[in-house]
Design an enzyme around this catalytic site. Structure first.
Site, PDB file in Angstrom:
ATOM      1  NE  ARG A  63      -1.930  -0.884   3.666  1.00 24.84           N
ATOM      2  CZ  ARG A  63      -2.332  -0.394   4.811  1.00 24.84           C
ATOM      3  NH1 ARG A  63      -3.566   0.025   4.946  1.00 24.84           N
ATOM      4  NH2 ARG A  63      -1.513  -0.326   5.829  1.00 24.84           N
ATOM      5  CG  ASP A 100       4.447  -5.739  10.402  1.00 29.32           C
ATOM      6  OD1 ASP A 100       5.479  -6.057  11.034  1.00 29.32           O
ATOM      7  OD2 ASP A 100       3.692  -6.591   9.884  1.00 29.32           O
ATOM      8  CB  SER A 126       6.108  -6.441   7.589  1.00 28.78           C
ATOM      9  OG  SER A 126       5.492  -5.182   7.645  1.00 28.78           O
TER      10      SER A 126
HETATM   11  C1  BGC Z   1       8.322 -10.984   9.828  1.00 29.28           C
HETATM   12  C2  BGC Z   1       8.212  -9.824  10.774  1.00 29.28           C
HETATM   13  C3  BGC Z   1       6.842  -9.199  10.675  1.00 29.28           C
HETATM   14  C4  BGC Z   1       5.757 -10.260  10.847  1.00 29.28           C
HETATM   15  C5  BGC Z   1       4.351  -9.697  10.740  1.00 29.28           C
HETATM   16  C6  BGC Z   1       7.159 -11.956  10.011  1.00 29.28           C
HETATM   17  O1  BGC Z   1       7.209 -12.945   9.035  1.00 29.28           O
HETATM   18  O2  BGC Z   1       9.538 -11.676  10.021  1.00 29.28           O
HETATM   19  O3  BGC Z   1       9.204  -8.858  10.526  1.00 29.28           O
HETATM   20  O4  BGC Z   1       6.698  -8.211  11.659  1.00 29.28           O
HETATM   21  O5  BGC Z   1       5.926 -11.259   9.879  1.00 29.28           O
HETATM   22  O6  BGC Z   1       4.124  -9.092   9.512  1.00 29.28           O
END
Ligand code: BGC
Length: 440
Positions: free
Chosen positions: A76, A194, A140
């Site tokens: 997004r 995130d 994320s």
């Molecule tokens: C990632 C994290 C992320 C989480 C939620 C995981 O697979 O390693 O960095 O915060 O997913 O999105």
């Protein structure tokens, strides 16, 4: 004719295979504390404990910010307005599904696609291209940051495998793609996980918020840590407090069963993200599917006839389980006609067992982080949580709260689990604002 008694026996055995008892939860907390300590000290640990270079916001940050959110199947671009009084609103947003071939293709393809989407956003919302913009990038995945606006991807998770990104600075990759698309007037001012966005969004509005959690496609959590306790980075001490991204999805001191081990072995990142594979939305359906295939093989479902609908890996999703649990008929959509009431009920039961374990592990992990900050729960803690499992899965929140009550009795009321929608978008814009005034 199906042997009902055996199906029941299978399911009660399954329930014990997936149970998270009080003792298991206490053990998870103990191991978590140990792994957090090792991770902060830079010793070997399944918890990476990554400094975010951001502290909690004041609630007074103001202005309009651009944000980019990449972390799951969608990506997004957002413009977010902060009113300086704890209120943030999305002014404009554009959401794009990331084609599978880009998630698993080459680095430039993925980042050019992102830059193209930003360009489309500018056109659609008629934003001037004659002025400078600061952009906050929510990415994320586990990133080793070296400042608020730089960091190397440690490894992909959640099915992403795009080549040439691991080990490289994702802000540099994005900035180069922006230049290739003549968007060089956009400066990437902040990079954030995130969970960090979610914590920041939660505490912008509610100062008692001291944990950010994602329970969606992936799972993870962050919390504010005293910089002096981040022993692997002594140079950060002057920052006072810094949010630490635990990357708890990779926690691996958990009791696994045969389904977990098979799922892990067949995954793209075998041996890693073990907690994520037992908890997050990306995997719950696949665990349940493996159980269904096993039961069918034993003649306990569908009169022993294998069903094409359950043959392919990841054919069953957490969303299916969630809908089934909410009373919807998912079978027609899966191309299955005439599923008997007993088979439907057994599959619903599998979903309940798998999702309850997920919620109880998530509850124990939250308990671990909260007690790391406040061993005797002397203060109130608000946990900002985003993600479809927490928001939508019937009974999920109740199962988490029940586990907290088991652990802490009345004091569990001091831990408030709060849905903070869209933390990864709104939060990263706030981080963009915090970054502008940051000491670190
Ligand atoms: C990632 C994290 C992320 C989480 C939620 C995981 O697979 O390693 O960095 O915060 O997913 O999105």
């Amino acid at each position: 004719m199906k042997d009902l008694r055996n199906a029941d026996r299978f399911l009660s055995h399954l329930e014990s295979l997936f149970s998270v008892t009080f003792e298991d939860a206490r053990a998870i907390i103990g191991h978590f504390h140990q792994e957090m300590r090792y991770g902060l000290a830079g010793e070997e640990s399944s918890l990476k404990m990554l400094p975010s270079f951001v502290g909690r916001p004041q609630g007074t940050e103001k202005g309009q910010f651009l944000a980019l959110d990449l972390g799951g199947t969608n990506f997004r671009v957002l413009a977010v307005a902060l009113d300086g009084k704890g209120h943030a609103a999305i002014v404009a947003v554009c959401k794009v599904a990331i084609p599978q071939e880009l998630m698993q293709g080459a680095c430039d393809g993925l980042f050019d696609f992102i830059a193209d989407s930003i360009q489309a956003f500018f056109r659609e919302h008629r934003l001037s291209q004659q002025q400078a913009y600061a952009l906050a990038f929510t990415f994320s995945f586990p990133v080793e940051q070296s400042s608020i606006a730089s960091g190397k991807l440690i490894e992909w998770t959640k099915g992403f495998t795009a080549s040439g990104v691991e080990g490289r600075d994702v802000v540099a990759l994005l900035s180069e793609a922006l230049k290739r698309r003549e968007l060089g007037f956009i400066r990437v001012a902040a990079l954030a996980n995130d969970t960090v966005g979610t914590l920041v969004a939660g505490s912008y509005a509610e100062p008692s918020c001291d944990m950010g959690v994602i329970l969606g496609t992936g799972t993870n959590a962050c919390y504010p840590e005293k910089a002096a306790r981040i022993r692997k980075r002594p140079e950060l001490e002057a920052c006072g407090e810094m949010i630490v991204n635990t990357e708890w999805g990779n926690f691996d001191k958990l009791k696994t069963n045969v389904y977990d081990r098979l799922l892990d072995g067949a995954s793209r990142n075998a041996g890693r993200q073990r907690l994520e594979k037992m908890v997050s939305g990306m995997y719950l359906g696949e665990i349940a599917r493996r159980v269904i295939v096993e039961m069918t093989g034993q003649g306990l479902l569908f009169e022993g006839k294998g069903q094409a609908a359950f043959a392919g890996e990841y054919a069953l999703t957490a969303e299916h389980l969630s809908m089934l649990s909410g009373g919807s008929d998912i079978f027609a959509g899966l191309g299955l006609a005439d599923v008997s009431a007993a088979d439907g009920q057994a599959i619903r039961e599998i979903g309940r067992i798998v999702s309850t374990r997920s919620a109880r592990i998530a509850g124990a992990a939250i308990a671990a982080v909260v007690t790391w900050m406040d061993a005797h729960l002397e203060a109130g803690h608000t946990v900002a949580i985003d993600g479809s499992l927490f928001e939508k899965y019937p009974g999920y929140q109740d199962a988490m709260r029940l586990l907290l009550q088991d652990l802490f009795g009345n004091r569990a009321a001091r831990i408030k689990l709060e849905l903070v929608r869209d933390g990864s978008g709104i939060g990263s814009a706030i981080i963009g604002a915090v970054a502008a005034s940051s000491r670190c």
